[in-house]
Motif scaffolding. Structure first.
Motif, PDB file in Angstrom:
ATOM      1  N   GLU A   5      12.688   7.044  66.947  1.00 29.97           N
ATOM      2  CA  GLU A   5      11.194   6.354  67.210  1.00 29.97           C
ATOM      3  C   GLU A   5      10.275   7.533  68.073  1.00 29.97           C
ATOM      4  O   GLU A   5      10.991   7.142  69.883  1.00 29.97           O
ATOM      5  N   ARG A  14       6.263   7.600  68.905  1.00 30.94           N
ATOM      6  CA  ARG A  14       5.163   7.335  69.118  1.00 30.94           C
ATOM      7  C   ARG A  14       3.909   8.272  69.651  1.00 30.94           C
ATOM      8  O   ARG A  14       3.988   8.368  70.309  1.00 30.94           O
ATOM      9  N   ALA A  68       3.545   0.086  74.041  1.00 33.85           N
ATOM     10  CA  ALA A  68       3.801   0.872  72.921  1.00 33.85           C
ATOM     11  C   ALA A  68       3.636  -0.391  72.102  1.00 33.85           C
ATOM     12  O   ALA A  68       4.537  -1.465  71.662  1.00 33.85           O
ATOM     13  N   PRO A  74       2.675  -0.129  66.083  1.00 34.71           N
ATOM     14  CA  PRO A  74       2.256   1.111  64.953  1.00 34.71           C
ATOM     15  C   PRO A  74       1.070   0.270  64.431  1.00 34.71           C
ATOM     16  O   PRO A  74       0.211   1.189  64.044  1.00 34.71           O
TER      17      PRO A  74
END
Length: 186
Positions: free
Chosen positions: A3, A5, A136, A139
């Protein structure tokens, strides 16, 4: 699973993220998973299984720790790692706070310390207090809203990584200590 971001919070600002995060899918083994090129944060188990190969890619390799893993496993390469991430699998799992504090206070880690996983606005202030400087966030939440979590309190009572002295040692109150008041001309 790999992944990436687009943005993270780092040093109290929303910035572009240039690191990918590798998580093992079910059935993948740490010694046989292929680590993509570029800047990648790998699980500790992958680092341990592929250490010789990944060491040659430093400083473009970071390592992430689960809540049940010990940061001492990285003691010999700690200062070569530009990023160490700590995974928060659930909002209620606080083991990562202790890992972060130990990395900073006991092991002297000075690189980027990133919180990953189920990271929410309500946690950021406390995470910063134990040594995190990058986040992070989930999302499905606004990263700009989460940024406000770093400034939710103006003062702290307890000592921690970010403030070495408790409040009562940082503030002198008139009348609390007559000897000091007299010396100060109060």
């Amino acid at each position: 699973m790999f992944e990436v971001r687009e943005e993270i919070i780092k040093n109290a600002a929303v910035v572009a993220n240039d690191w990918g995060l590798l998580r093992l899918d079910e059935g993948e083994l740490p010694d046989s998973v292929i680590v993509p090129e570029g800047k990648v944060i790998v699980p500790l188990t992958v680092w341990q299984a592929q250490r010789e190969l990944l060491s040659a890619r430093l400083p473009a390799i970071g390592v992430w720790l689960a809540g049940d893993e010990r940061p001492e496993e990285l003691a010999d390469v700690l200062q070569q790692l530009h990023v160490i991430a700590i995974d928060f699998p659930k909002f209620t799992d606080g083991r990562g706070y202790s890992i972060a504090f130990n990395l900073r206070a006991r092991l002297g880690y000075q690189g980027e310390l990133r919180a990953i996983g189920d990271v929410l606005r309500d946690q950021l202030f406390s995470m910063h207090r134990v040594g995190f400087d990058a986040y992070a966030t989930r999302p499905d939440r606004s990263i700009h809203d989460a940024l406000k979590g770093l400034s939710v309190f103006s003062e702290t009572y307890q000592a921690s990584w970010d403030q070495k002295s408790p409040l009562f040692r940082r503030h002198h109150r008139e009348g609390q200590n007559p000897d000091l008041d007299n010396a100060a001309g109060i």
